[in-house]
Write a protein that holds these residues in place. Sequence first.
Motif, PDB file in Angstrom:
ATOM      1  N   GLN A  44       0.811  -1.214   0.000  1.00 58.21           N
ATOM      2  CA  GLN A  44       0.000   0.000   0.000  1.00 58.21           C
ATOM      3  C   GLN A  44       0.849   1.270   0.000  1.00 58.21           C
ATOM      4  O   GLN A  44       0.493   2.254  -0.632  1.00 58.21           O
ATOM      5  CB  GLN A  44      -0.941  -0.008   1.194  1.00 58.21           C
ATOM      6  N   ALA A  45       1.973   1.249   0.677  1.00 51.76           N
ATOM      7  CA  ALA A  45       2.812   2.444   0.773  1.00 51.76           C
ATOM      8  C   ALA A  45       3.606   2.714  -0.503  1.00 51.76           C
ATOM      9  O   ALA A  45       3.839   3.859  -0.856  1.00 51.76           O
ATOM     10  CB  ALA A  45       3.775   2.305   1.946  1.00 51.76           C
ATOM     11  N   VAL A  46       4.005   1.672  -1.194  1.00 55.56           N
ATOM     12  CA  VAL A  46       4.943   1.804  -2.295  1.00 55.56           C
ATOM     13  C   VAL A  46       4.298   1.647  -3.668  1.00 55.56           C
ATOM     14  O   VAL A  46       4.731   2.262  -4.631  1.00 55.56           O
ATOM     15  CB  VAL A  46       6.075   0.762  -2.141  1.00 55.56           C
ATOM     16  N   PHE A  47       3.253   0.850  -3.747  1.00 59.84           N
ATOM     17  CA  PHE A  47       2.709   0.485  -5.053  1.00 59.84           C
ATOM     18  C   PHE A  47       1.244   0.862  -5.216  1.00 59.84           C
ATOM     19  O   PHE A  47       0.470   0.818  -4.272  1.00 59.84           O
ATOM     20  CB  PHE A  47       2.848  -1.026  -5.285  1.00 59.84           C
ATOM     21  N   ASP A  48       0.883   1.210  -6.435  1.00 63.73           N
ATOM     22  CA  ASP A  48      -0.512   1.385  -6.830  1.00 63.73           C
ATOM     23  C   ASP A  48      -0.930   0.125  -7.573  1.00 63.73           C
ATOM     24  O   ASP A  48      -0.139  -0.455  -8.324  1.00 63.73           O
ATOM     25  CB  ASP A  48      -0.683   2.573  -7.785  1.00 63.73           C
ATOM     26  N   VAL A  49      -2.189  -0.290  -7.380  1.00 60.54           N
ATOM     27  CA  VAL A  49      -2.711  -1.433  -8.122  1.00 60.54           C
ATOM     28  C   VAL A  49      -3.175  -0.944  -9.488  1.00 60.54           C
ATOM     29  O   VAL A  49      -3.889   0.048  -9.596  1.00 60.54           O
ATOM     30  CB  VAL A  49      -3.889  -2.093  -7.375  1.00 60.54           C
ATOM     31  N   VAL A  50      -2.719  -1.632 -10.519  1.00 62.25           N
ATOM     32  CA  VAL A  50      -3.136  -1.353 -11.889  1.00 62.25           C
ATOM     33  C   VAL A  50      -3.771  -2.633 -12.405  1.00 62.25           C
ATOM     34  O   VAL A  50      -3.168  -3.703 -12.327  1.00 62.25           O
ATOM     35  CB  VAL A  50      -1.929  -0.968 -12.780  1.00 62.25           C
ATOM     36  N   TRP A  51      -4.985  -2.530 -12.895  1.00 64.23           N
ATOM     37  CA  TRP A  51      -5.685  -3.725 -13.365  1.00 64.23           C
ATOM     38  C   TRP A  51      -5.368  -3.969 -14.828  1.00 64.23           C
ATOM     39  O   TRP A  51      -5.549  -3.097 -15.672  1.00 64.23           O
ATOM     40  CB  TRP A  51      -7.187  -3.583 -13.134  1.00 64.23           C
ATOM     41  N   GLN A  52      -4.872  -5.165 -15.124  1.00 66.33           N
ATOM     42  CA  GLN A  52      -4.536  -5.569 -16.479  1.00 66.33           C
ATOM     43  C   GLN A  52      -5.678  -6.413 -17.032  1.00 66.33           C
ATOM     44  O   GLN A  52      -6.128  -7.353 -16.381  1.00 66.33           O
ATOM     45  CB  GLN A  52      -3.254  -6.413 -16.496  1.00 66.33           C
ATOM     46  N   THR A  53      -6.157  -6.063 -18.202  1.00 64.00           N
ATOM     47  CA  THR A  53      -7.237  -6.831 -18.810  1.00 64.00           C
ATOM     48  C   THR A  53      -6.694  -7.658 -19.964  1.00 64.00           C
ATOM     49  O   THR A  53      -5.697  -7.311 -20.587  1.00 64.00           O
ATOM     50  CB  THR A  53      -8.370  -5.920 -19.322  1.00 64.00           C
ATOM     51  N   GLY A  54      -7.355  -8.740 -20.207  1.00 68.50           N
ATOM     52  CA  GLY A  54      -6.985  -9.616 -21.308  1.00 68.50           C
ATOM     53  C   GLY A  54      -8.210 -10.395 -21.746  1.00 68.50           C
ATOM     54  O   GLY A  54      -9.339 -10.104 -21.343  1.00 68.50           O
ATOM     55  N   GLU A  55      -7.964 -11.388 -22.547  1.00 73.77           N
ATOM     56  CA  GLU A  55      -9.055 -12.197 -23.058  1.00 73.77           C
ATOM     57  C   GLU A  55      -8.596 -13.644 -23.129  1.00 73.77           C
ATOM     58  O   GLU A  55      -7.447 -13.931 -23.436  1.00 73.77           O
ATOM     59  CB  GLU A  55      -9.427 -11.701 -24.463  1.00 73.77           C
ATOM     60  N   ARG A  56      -9.495 -14.561 -22.816  1.00 72.36           N
ATOM     61  CA  ARG A  56      -9.204 -15.983 -22.971  1.00 72.36           C
ATOM     62  C   ARG A  56     -10.400 -16.630 -23.649  1.00 72.36           C
ATOM     63  O   ARG A  56     -11.523 -16.117 -23.590  1.00 72.36           O
ATOM     64  CB  ARG A  56      -8.914 -16.639 -21.636  1.00 72.36           C
ATOM     65  N   ASP A  58     -12.864 -19.967 -24.010  1.00 71.32           N
ATOM     66  CA  ASP A  58     -13.251 -21.203 -23.332  1.00 71.32           C
ATOM     67  C   ASP A  58     -13.214 -22.359 -24.326  1.00 71.32           C
ATOM     68  O   ASP A  58     -12.795 -22.201 -25.477  1.00 71.32           O
ATOM     69  CB  ASP A  58     -14.606 -21.062 -22.629  1.00 71.32           C
ATOM     70  N   SER A  59     -13.648 -23.528 -23.900  1.00 69.64           N
ATOM     71  CA  SER A  59     -13.541 -24.722 -24.743  1.00 69.64           C
ATOM     72  C   SER A  59     -14.378 -24.646 -26.013  1.00 69.64           C
ATOM     73  O   SER A  59     -14.114 -25.352 -26.982  1.00 69.64           O
ATOM     74  CB  SER A  59     -13.934 -25.964 -23.938  1.00 69.64           C
ATOM     75  N   THR A  60     -15.382 -23.756 -26.037  1.00 71.14           N
ATOM     76  CA  THR A  60     -16.215 -23.615 -27.243  1.00 71.14           C
ATOM     77  C   THR A  60     -15.747 -22.459 -28.131  1.00 71.14           C
ATOM     78  O   THR A  60     -16.356 -22.194 -29.153  1.00 71.14           O
ATOM     79  CB  THR A  60     -17.694 -23.379 -26.857  1.00 71.14           C
ATOM     80  N   GLY A  61     -14.687 -21.771 -27.696  1.00 67.69           N
ATOM     81  CA  GLY A  61     -14.172 -20.658 -28.483  1.00 67.69           C
ATOM     82  C   GLY A  61     -14.785 -19.314 -28.135  1.00 67.69           C
ATOM     83  O   GLY A  61     -14.511 -18.314 -28.782  1.00 67.69           O
ATOM     84  N   THR A  62     -15.604 -19.286 -27.099  1.00 66.48           N
ATOM     85  CA  THR A  62     -16.223 -18.033 -26.664  1.00 66.48           C
ATOM     86  C   THR A  62     -15.194 -17.209 -25.895  1.00 66.48           C
ATOM     87  O   THR A  62     -14.557 -17.713 -24.978  1.00 66.48           O
ATOM     88  CB  THR A  62     -17.440 -18.311 -25.754  1.00 66.48           C
ATOM     89  N   PRO A  63     -15.027 -15.931 -26.261  1.00 69.22           N
ATOM     90  CA  PRO A  63     -14.055 -15.093 -25.549  1.00 69.22           C
ATOM     91  C   PRO A  63     -14.603 -14.628 -24.191  1.00 69.22           C
ATOM     92  O   PRO A  63     -15.772 -14.299 -24.069  1.00 69.22           O
ATOM     93  CB  PRO A  63     -13.852 -13.901 -26.488  1.00 69.22           C
ATOM     94  N   TRP A  64     -13.723 -14.631 -23.191  1.00 74.58           N
ATOM     95  CA  TRP A  64     -14.049 -14.154 -21.851  1.00 74.58           C
ATOM     96  C   TRP A  64     -13.013 -13.121 -21.444  1.00 74.58           C
ATOM     97  O   TRP A  64     -11.824 -13.277 -21.697  1.00 74.58           O
ATOM     98  CB  TRP A  64     -14.035 -15.306 -20.849  1.00 74.58           C
ATOM     99  N   LEU A  65     -13.473 -12.069 -20.790  1.00 75.46           N
ATOM    100  CA  LEU A  65     -12.591 -11.022 -20.290  1.00 75.46           C
ATOM    101  C   LEU A  65     -11.875 -11.535 -19.045  1.00 75.46           C
ATOM    102  O   LEU A  65     -12.484 -12.149 -18.177  1.00 75.46           O
ATOM    103  CB  LEU A  65     -13.408  -9.771 -19.937  1.00 75.46           C
ATOM    104  N   THR A  66     -10.577 -11.293 -18.958  1.00 75.37           N
ATOM    105  CA  THR A  66      -9.824 -11.613 -17.756  1.00 75.37           C
ATOM    106  C   THR A  66      -9.281 -10.315 -17.168  1.00 75.37           C
ATOM    107  O   THR A  66      -8.923  -9.393 -17.897  1.00 75.37           O
ATOM    108  CB  THR A  66      -8.648 -12.569 -18.047  1.00 75.37           C
ATOM    109  N   VAL A  67      -9.243 -10.249 -15.857  1.00 77.84           N
ATOM    110  CA  VAL A  67      -8.736  -9.069 -15.159  1.00 77.84           C
ATOM    111  C   VAL A  67      -7.810  -9.554 -14.054  1.00 77.84           C
ATOM    112  O   VAL A  67      -8.192 -10.415 -13.263  1.00 77.84           O
ATOM    113  CB  VAL A  67      -9.897  -8.237 -14.557  1.00 77.84           C
ATOM    114  N   GLN A  68      -6.585  -9.005 -14.021  1.00 78.39           N
ATOM    115  CA  GLN A  68      -5.624  -9.382 -12.999  1.00 78.39           C
ATOM    116  C   GLN A  68      -4.943  -8.139 -12.448  1.00 78.39           C
ATOM    117  O   GLN A  68      -4.635  -7.210 -13.201  1.00 78.39           O
ATOM    118  CB  GLN A  68      -4.566 -10.318 -13.564  1.00 78.39           C
ATOM    119  N   PRO A  69      -4.684  -8.129 -11.127  1.00 78.07           N
ATOM    120  CA  PRO A  69      -3.978  -6.973 -10.571  1.00 78.07           C
ATOM    121  C   PRO A  69      -2.499  -7.017 -10.930  1.00 78.07           C
ATOM    122  O   PRO A  69      -1.897  -8.074 -11.044  1.00 78.07           O
ATOM    123  CB  PRO A  69      -4.187  -7.135  -9.059  1.00 78.07           C
ATOM    124  N   SER A  70      -1.945  -5.848 -11.118  1.00 82.64           N
ATOM    125  CA  SER A  70      -0.518  -5.672 -11.352  1.00 82.64           C
ATOM    126  C   SER A  70      -0.110  -4.492 -10.476  1.00 82.64           C
ATOM    127  O   SER A  70      -0.950  -3.672 -10.108  1.00 82.64           O
ATOM    128  CB  SER A  70      -0.286  -5.377 -12.833  1.00 82.64           C
TER     129      SER A  70
END
Length: 109
Positions: A44-56, A58-70
């Motif tokens: 908390q003192a040193v870093f800001d959270v930046v959310w990284q988005t991506g796409e994956r 699924d098994s049927t080929g449907t795209p899903w949004l992914t969100v991960q903290p960085s």
Amino acid sequence: LPVTLFGRMRTIIGQKQFAIHLNQGEKIQGALQKMLNYFPQARQAVFDVVWQTGERLDSTGTPWLTVQPSYKLKPGWRVLVNGLDMDYNGGLEIGLAPGDEMQIFPPGR
């Protein structure tokens, strides 16, 4: 990787120096993430959270949004590797080698 802390970072971590054990070819990003795992109180003192988005797909080929903290250094904080500021030397993607040293400085007053 020996890490030396300065200013209030010493108070937050409770140490002046410590070592991080890294895998061969690790980058600064990986070293900082390990540091956060060892010392979560620094996040908390040193870093800001930046959310990284991506796409994956699924098994049927449907795209899903992914969100991960960085994590990104807050303004004014400096990370040096072998005395060189990472902001002017390749950023978080700088590869680390045996014998390298890292220093972390908080913002000035």
